[in-house]
Every structure is written in C-alpha cells, then in structure tokens.
Design a protein around this motif. Structure first.
Motif, mmCIF file in Angstrom:
data_model
loop_
_atom_site.group_PDB
_atom_site.id
_atom_site.type_symbol
_atom_site.label_atom_id
_atom_site.label_comp_id
_atom_site.label_asym_id
_atom_site.label_seq_id
_atom_site.Cartn_x
_atom_site.Cartn_y
_atom_site.Cartn_z
ATOM 1 N N ALA A 78 0.835 -1.194 0.000
ATOM 2 C CA ALA A 78 0.000 0.000 0.000
ATOM 3 C C ALA A 78 0.869 1.243 0.000
ATOM 4 C CB ALA A 78 -0.928 0.016 1.212
ATOM 5 N N THR A 79 0.361 2.275 -0.637
ATOM 6 C CA THR A 79 1.037 3.575 -0.680
ATOM 7 C C THR A 79 0.122 4.615 -0.048
ATOM 8 O OG1 THR A 79 2.368 3.077 -2.638
ATOM 9 C CG2 THR A 79 1.897 5.398 -2.194
ATOM 10 N N VAL A 80 0.672 5.453 0.833
ATOM 11 C CA VAL A 80 -0.100 6.501 1.495
ATOM 12 C C VAL A 80 0.425 7.881 1.105
ATOM 13 C CG1 VAL A 80 -0.670 5.000 3.443
ATOM 14 C CG2 VAL A 80 1.361 6.463 3.569
ATOM 15 N N HIS A 81 -0.340 8.892 1.506
ATOM 16 C CA HIS A 81 -0.001 10.302 1.230
ATOM 17 C C HIS A 81 0.260 10.517 -0.254
ATOM 18 C CE1 HIS A 81 0.054 10.802 5.493
ATOM 19 N NE2 HIS A 81 1.175 10.137 5.690
ATOM 20 N N TYR A 82 -0.650 9.969 -1.050
ATOM 21 C CA TYR A 82 -0.500 10.023 -2.503
ATOM 22 C C TYR A 82 -1.081 11.328 -3.046
ATOM 23 C CZ TYR A 82 -1.112 8.679 -7.428
ATOM 24 O OH TYR A 82 -1.074 8.628 -8.802
ATOM 25 N N GLY A 83 -0.297 12.042 -3.824
ATOM 26 C CA GLY A 83 -0.770 13.231 -4.516
ATOM 27 C C GLY A 83 -1.050 14.409 -3.599
ATOM 28 N N GLU A 84 -1.472 15.480 -4.213
ATOM 29 C CA GLU A 84 -1.786 16.722 -3.499
ATOM 30 C C GLU A 84 -3.299 16.834 -3.313
ATOM 31 O OE1 GLU A 84 -1.401 21.581 -4.112
ATOM 32 O OE2 GLU A 84 -0.427 20.206 -5.517
ATOM 33 N N ASP A 85 -3.742 16.751 -2.060
ATOM 34 C CA ASP A 85 -5.177 16.799 -1.742
ATOM 35 C C ASP A 85 -5.957 15.750 -2.535
ATOM 36 O OD1 ASP A 85 -4.740 18.974 -0.062
ATOM 37 O OD2 ASP A 85 -5.066 20.428 -1.666
ATOM 38 N N TYR A 86 -5.326 14.611 -2.803
ATOM 39 C CA TYR A 86 -5.955 13.588 -3.633
ATOM 40 C C TYR A 86 -7.175 13.020 -2.933
ATOM 41 C CZ TYR A 86 -6.608 9.349 -6.392
ATOM 42 O OH TYR A 86 -7.140 8.353 -7.168
ATOM 43 N N GLY A 87 -8.332 13.113 -3.584
ATOM 44 C CA GLY A 87 -9.593 12.724 -2.977
ATOM 45 C C GLY A 87 -10.078 11.365 -3.403
ATOM 46 N N ASN A 88 -9.259 10.348 -3.225
ATOM 47 C CA ASN A 88 -9.680 9.005 -3.597
ATOM 48 C C ASN A 88 -8.728 7.972 -3.007
ATOM 49 O OD1 ASN A 88 -11.584 7.338 -4.852
ATOM 50 N ND2 ASN A 88 -11.507 8.496 -6.750
ATOM 51 N N ALA A 89 -9.126 6.704 -3.151
ATOM 52 C CA ALA A 89 -8.270 5.559 -2.859
ATOM 53 C C ALA A 89 -8.532 4.554 -3.960
ATOM 54 C CB ALA A 89 -8.588 4.960 -1.492
ATOM 55 N N PHE A 90 -7.513 3.805 -4.352
ATOM 56 C CA PHE A 90 -7.723 2.873 -5.465
ATOM 57 C C PHE A 90 -6.869 1.625 -5.350
ATOM 58 C CE2 PHE A 90 -4.537 5.949 -7.133
ATOM 59 C CZ PHE A 90 -3.526 5.110 -7.587
ATOM 60 N N TRP A 91 -7.353 0.607 -6.043
ATOM 61 C CA TRP A 91 -6.604 -0.634 -6.288
ATOM 62 C C TRP A 91 -6.223 -0.607 -7.755
ATOM 63 C CZ3 TRP A 91 -4.252 -4.898 -4.488
ATOM 64 C CH2 TRP A 91 -4.119 -5.999 -5.327
ATOM 65 N N ASP A 92 -4.931 -0.708 -8.058
ATOM 66 C CA ASP A 92 -4.494 -0.609 -9.448
ATOM 67 C C ASP A 92 -4.096 -1.952 -10.045
ATOM 68 O OD1 ASP A 92 -2.042 -1.207 -8.332
ATOM 69 O OD2 ASP A 92 -1.011 0.593 -9.076
ATOM 70 N N GLY A 93 -4.495 -3.040 -9.362
ATOM 71 C CA GLY A 93 -4.140 -4.374 -9.830
ATOM 72 C C GLY A 93 -2.935 -4.935 -9.119
ATOM 73 N N GLU A 94 -2.187 -4.055 -8.432
ATOM 74 C CA GLU A 94 -0.991 -4.497 -7.737
ATOM 75 C C GLU A 94 -0.911 -4.004 -6.297
ATOM 76 O OE1 GLU A 94 2.343 -3.209 -10.008
ATOM 77 O OE2 GLU A 94 1.826 -4.398 -11.765
ATOM 78 N N ARG A 95 -1.500 -2.844 -6.041
ATOM 79 C CA ARG A 95 -1.358 -2.245 -4.720
ATOM 80 C C ARG A 95 -2.552 -1.370 -4.390
ATOM 81 N NH1 ARG A 95 3.138 -0.460 -3.763
ATOM 82 N NH2 ARG A 95 4.177 -1.347 -5.587
ATOM 83 N N MET A 96 -2.681 -1.073 -3.093
ATOM 84 C CA MET A 96 -3.621 -0.084 -2.607
ATOM 85 C C MET A 96 -2.933 1.264 -2.581
ATOM 86 S SD MET A 96 -6.740 -0.690 -1.616
ATOM 87 C CE MET A 96 -6.737 0.924 -0.869
ATOM 88 N N VAL A 97 -3.667 2.313 -2.936
ATOM 89 C CA VAL A 97 -3.129 3.675 -2.891
ATOM 90 C C VAL A 97 -4.150 4.574 -2.204
ATOM 91 C CG1 VAL A 97 -2.285 5.632 -4.252
ATOM 92 C CG2 VAL A 97 -1.796 3.290 -5.010
ATOM 93 N N PHE A 98 -3.688 5.367 -1.243
ATOM 94 C CA PHE A 98 -4.570 6.211 -0.449
ATOM 95 C C PHE A 98 -4.195 7.679 -0.571
ATOM 96 C CE2 PHE A 98 -4.122 2.175 1.844
ATOM 97 C CZ PHE A 98 -5.448 1.793 2.000
ATOM 98 N N GLY A 99 -5.194 8.519 -0.840
ATOM 99 C CA GLY A 99 -5.006 9.953 -0.750
ATOM 100 C C GLY A 99 -5.329 10.443 0.648
#
Length: 369
Positions: free
Chosen positions: A147-168
C-alpha cells in the motif's frame, strides 16, 4: 449526472464507448459522478482538488489499460502463505509509485497514524479472508499486500491498481484521510480478490456486481474487526470519510441505498435499492457505483434475516459464488441471484438460508430463475 431511471429490466451490458477493455480495471472508492459534481463547485477550494483527482484517476486508468492483460495469474504459493506480508510506502504527496518504504511486516506502529491505519487495515482484510473463508491473501497464494499513502496533493480518492492499494489524504473540505474507514481498505483489496477469481467485467451489471462484492466484503471486514453482529452493524461504506461540513454519513448505505448523503455540494446519493429504480447511464462505466446498491441491498436483507455474524452464512454464500468458478465475467444480476440461491441450497440445504435468498432477491426485484 447523465442518467435516467428505468423500471424495465436492462439489456445486457454493451461495450463501453471507445471499446476499452473491460477487464483492465482501475477501481476507485469515490465514484466519478461525485468528483464531477465537486469539480463544478463555485468554490475553488472544493473544485480544484476534485479536478486534480479526476485528472490523476484518468491517467491511472489509462496506464492500467496499457499495462494489464485480461485476468490475473496467481504467483506460486508462499511457504508461509497463511501469514500476511505487508509493506507500506509513502509518496510524500507526489504521484510516483510506490514511494519510499516506511513500514514492513512486523514493524511496530510509528508516529504516522495514516501508515498505522493502512498497515492495520491490510491485516484486518487478510484476517477476515483467512479466518472466515480459508483464503490466503488476495490471490489465495499468500500475495504480499502493498500500500502507498499520502498520494498526490489533496488527492480525494483511494484505489486498487491491480498491484497495490493507494490512499489519498483528501482535501480536508469534503474528504478526510482515506485510511480512516477500514471498509474502504477492505473494499479496494476485494477488487483484487475479484480480479483473481471471477474477474467480473467492469461495466454495466457485471461491473455493479464487481463494486457490490467490494462493498459486501468491505462491510464484513469492518464488522469482523469490530466484533459486530448483523443487527449491530451500520451497513455504511466510508463512514468517517466525509468532512464535517458535508451533510451525510458515508459514501453508500447497504441498508438504505440512496440515503448516505444529501449535500448542497455533493448532491443526493443516487443509488437505487430495487430494480424499479435501476439507473440507465453511459457514465461511470454504465453506473457501476450506482446500481451496485441493488445487490448490496439484497445482501443486507439476507444478513438481517439470518442474523448473527454476517460473514458466517450470508458472507459464505457470497464467497462461494465469487470463487466457485460458475460466475461468468459478464454475469448479470439475475445470474448472480440464481447462483447465490443455488449456493445456499448446496451448502445448507433447503432451509432458512435458501428462503432468505429467495425473499431478498424478490424484495429488490431481481428474478432467481
């Protein structure tokens, strides 16, 4: 929103505009129609983060389409596949994945609560699937959970891209930190479970089933973590995610689709709870986040009727169908209703479980035969 309500039974899904491959799935927790609404807000503090989030999601969706082939092949099982292997990364508000490693399996909690919540949420998801269904991680072979956190600038979403979780981290105005609701983590990781099992196409009714599967198991992960029975659960998806200024409880309600929010900026929750109000739309991959309210509602009815811990019988039936090999990638609601009813009979006989299924699907207007 480009949508009309139609009580007639919808026709099977057609290929989305542009012929995009429907298995190259990039799955987000916040639907595009919500971000579209925000992007049109007069206040730049609301509109600008939504516009950036939409642009980021579009870029990720394109990247996923280019790099992904149909389906997913499980890696060889790990010798310790019954134990989680979690790694958390931090992009420090940039968008280059995966970011810098900040936490690995077995590390003690640190000062960053976002990292701690992501780590715990991955563990809660792993535990529910292992303890309730005997599944060893997302692919049933011990797949490491990244999983990846603190993604992007004010990113208003979370996603699964087929390999990992990503959190804004959200913008603080509409959305808070996306690691706060554990069901959001469970929802997105369940897209991975679907990817490795039924691989439901992400369009129309099969896409709505894909989204519903993630809501169902995301809710079960939350209930399992809290030790809740069906009658104790709130059946909300994303409770705690909306900022205080928003008039709403969550992103979706399984108990009462269409009631999660009613806000002057976000608009009103558009989810239907029955086929009488099925939404025909060309947006959101044919309304995958909208019409998922119908199978969500059916699951709630089954869990409520059976009582107790929802993952033990209702969840088991849903899991049996998701992983049983009979659910076609282009399955429609009627296919899923028929299969869940058959699964209930196969596992429990012609008892209260099958009766609960038949009644639930009738309540939402989906035939079982």
């Amino acid at each position: 929103m480009d949508a009309t309500h139609n009580s007639a039974r919808p026709s099977p899904a057609t290929t989305p505009a542009g012929g995009a491959a429907r298995h190259n799935v990039f799955c987000t927790i916040v639907p595009p129609h919500v971000l579209d609404k925000l992007a049109r807000a007069e206040d730049p503090a609301l509109a600008d983060p939504a516009l950036r989030t939409l642009a980021t999601d579009a870029a990720q969706r394109t990247r996923r389409r280019i790099t992904t082939v149909r389906g997913a092949v499980a890696a060889p099982p790990r010798a310790d596949a019954d134990k989680p292997k979690r790694t958390i990364y931090d992009t420090k508000h940039h968008e280059t994945l995966p970011g810098r490693k900040v936490c690995g399996e077995g590390d003690k909690p640190g000062k960053d609560e976002t990292v701690n919540r992501a780590y715990a949420g991955l563990g809660a998801t792993f535990e529910l699937y292992l303890k309730a269904f005997g599944r060893k991680s997302i692919d049933d072979s011990g797949l490491p959970l990244n999983a990846t956190v603190h993604y992007g600038e004010d990113y208003g979403n979370a996603f699964w891209d087929g390999e990992r979780m990503v959190f804004g981290d959200g913008d603080g105005e509409i959305f808070l930190d996306f690691t706060i609701p554990v069901d959001v983590i469970g929802h997105e990781l369940t897209h991975g479970v679907t990817q490795y099992s039924a691989n439901l196409e992400y369009f129309g009714q099969s896409g709505a089933l894909n989204e519903s599967m993630s809501d169902v198991f995301g809710s079960l992960i939350k209930q399992y973590s809290l030790g809740q029975t069906a009658d104790q659960a709130d059946w909300l998806i994303g409770a705690g995610l909306l900022a205080p200024r928003v008039t709403g409880e969550a992103l979706r309600s399984m108990k009462a689709p269409g009631t999660a929010y009613d806000d002057d900026v976000l608009g009103k929750d558009p989810q239907p709870g029955t086929m009488d109000h099925y939404v025909q739309t060309s947006r959101d991959n044919g309304g995958v986040h909208i019409n998922s309210g119908i199978p969500n509602h059916a699951f709630y009815f089954v869990a409520e009727a059976l009582g107790g811990k929802a993952w033990e019988r209702a969840g088991q039936i849903w899991y049996d169908v998701l992983t049983g090999g009979e659910l076609g990638s282009d399955a429609q609601f009627t296919d899923f209703a028929r299969l869940t009813t058959a699964a209930a009979r196969a596992r429990y006989g012609e008892g209260v479980e099958q009766k609960a299924l038949l009644k639930a699907w009738a309540q939402v207007g989906v035939p079982t035969s």
